[in-house]
Scaffold this active site. Structure first.
Site, PDB file in Angstrom:
ATOM      1  N   ASP A 157       0.902  -1.224   0.152  1.00 42.07           N
ATOM      2  CA  ASP A 157      -0.071  -0.007   0.127  1.00 42.07           C
ATOM      3  C   ASP A 157       0.761   1.266  -0.119  1.00 42.07           C
ATOM      4  O   ASP A 157       2.352   1.150   0.088  1.00 42.07           O
ATOM      5  CB  ASP A 157      -0.997   0.135   1.096  1.00 42.07           C
ATOM      6  N   CYS A 202     -12.845 -27.766   9.699  1.00 43.55           N
ATOM      7  CA  CYS A 202     -11.871 -27.225   9.178  1.00 43.55           C
ATOM      8  C   CYS A 202     -10.811 -28.132   9.404  1.00 43.55           C
ATOM      9  O   CYS A 202     -10.564 -28.930  10.323  1.00 43.55           O
ATOM     10  CB  CYS A 202     -11.244 -25.932  10.016  1.00 43.55           C
TER      11      CYS A 202
END
Length: 380
Positions: free
Chosen positions: A94, A306
């Site tokens: 960024d 999971c």
């Protein structure tokens, strides 16, 4: 020639979401994708090997923080960010624009750039669009972001209008000094607050600058999700279909799915690792706050659906013990699980797009995880 190439492989007939591939100098990314955040050249508590193990395709690092520590000159001398942190996959950096927002008490904005106070030492710093690009050129990331102003919402219309013009000028200035176009792609950022006309204007003007990709910035900064979705819907029609679209700073499971439905290809957020360090897990049946006493004698996995390292090896009781004992291993295990959970969710989203059933997937997901129940406290 651009450093990246984007290809739309399929558009979901049910939702309009896009399945794509983003080709970068350090690998091909399947989109839509979630990018874990490695602010200081590390995804907090996790090793590059662990990130590879869970099929992380790209990570994000922070221009502002790496400029201050250790310094972009040192990272360049080390051979660039990939070599420095030993990550051989794609990296997005960024621009420091978010720090214009998050360090609002420590900065002063002018058309030339932003004067900061160092968030630790208080020393004066000055970031310009040219400086943001120069730092990112030194870091050597695959995808760089234009320097922009992220405005806190709600905001005054006239101020946001001025801010949009400033961000556009900064985008032009950044393009002019970008030196490494064949190895690093520079994305433009659309701003405009929660004003639809300003978003449309910002999108059209940013696209005129012909970036290889476009981000929607200035969302997930205090506005409602309904507002965020409305602004995405306003902006997307004005972005090219043949280039990637990146929604900055968004990482809740519901917003990832809704963003994809509205045409977003890339997301990033610190959410999975941040909440993990405080003892909160994302699971297939909602949010789990592992410090709660109900898990003291719970010898089942964190999430029975999971298959991540954490869920295959450890129980809720053990995880609760680690947090109560303030052992760092607990933070690592929950961080691993949460990042894995979102990466796996995006795999499921890509499969649903391929099968033209993303709206059906969303409805199943929301019903299962409680998003359709306003009284459900286990959302995340």
């Amino acid at each position: 020639m651009s450093a990246i190439r984007f290809e739309v492989l399929h558009v979901c007939k049910q939702s309009g979401a896009r399945l794509g591939k983003l080709y970068t100098p350090h690998g091909v990314i399947e989109t839509p994708i979630f990018m874990p955040v490695g602010t200081q050249a590390t995804v907090k508590t996790l090793s590059p090997e662990e990130l590879k193990e869970m099929n992380t395709q790209i990570i994000l690092s922070n221009t502002y923080h790496l400029w201050l520590q250790p310094g972009d000159d040192i990272i360049k001398e080390a051979g660039g960010l990939h070599q420095f942190m030993r990550w051989d996959g794609p990296i997005l950096t960024d621009s420091g624009g978010f720090q214009v927002f998050s360090l609002s008490k420590l900065r002063r904005i002018t058309d030339e750039g932003v004067e900061f106070r160092h968030h630790k030492s208080g020393a004066k710093l000055f970031m310009t669009p040219e400086k943001a690009i120069s730092i990112q050129n030194n870091l050597g990331s695959d995808i760089m972001m234009s320097f922009d102003e992220c405005v806190e919402l709600p905001a005054d219309y006239n101020y946001v209008k001025e801010s949009v013009e400033r961000t556009l000028k900064w985008a032009e200035r950044g393009l002019k000094v970008h030196k490494n176009t064949e190895k690093q792609a520079l994305f433009g950022i659309v701003q405009g607050g929660d004003f639809e006309d300003l978003r449309e204007y910002s999108a059209k003007k940013t696209v005129e600058l012909d970036f290889p990709g476009y981000a929607i910035g200035g969302l997930s900064v205090g506005e409602s999700k309904e507002t965020m979705y409305r602004i995405i819907e306003t902006t997307i029609p004005h972005l090219p279909t043949n280039k990637p679209r990146y929604l900055m700073g968004v990482g809740s499971a519901d917003a990832l799915i809704e963003g994809c439905i509205r045409g977003i290809d890339m997301f990033d957020c610190v959410l999975p690792t941040r909440i993990a360090r405080h003892g909160t897990a994302m699971t297939s049946f909602g949010r789990v706050v592992i410090k709660n006493q109900q898990y003291e004698r719970d010898f089942t996995p964190l999430d029975p659906e999971c298959d991540c390292y954490t869920c295959r090896n450890y129980t809720k009781s053990y995880l609760r013990h680690l947090f109560k004992a303030e052992e760092m291993f607990g933070q690592r295990l929950l961080s691993y699980h949460n990042v894995y959970f979102l990466l796996k969710l995006m795999e499921q989203v890509r499969q649903a797009i391929k099968e033209d059933r993303l709206l059906s997937f969303r409805d199943e997901f929301f019903a299962k995880y409680g998003y359709d129940d306003p009284n459900n406290k286990r959302q995340f």
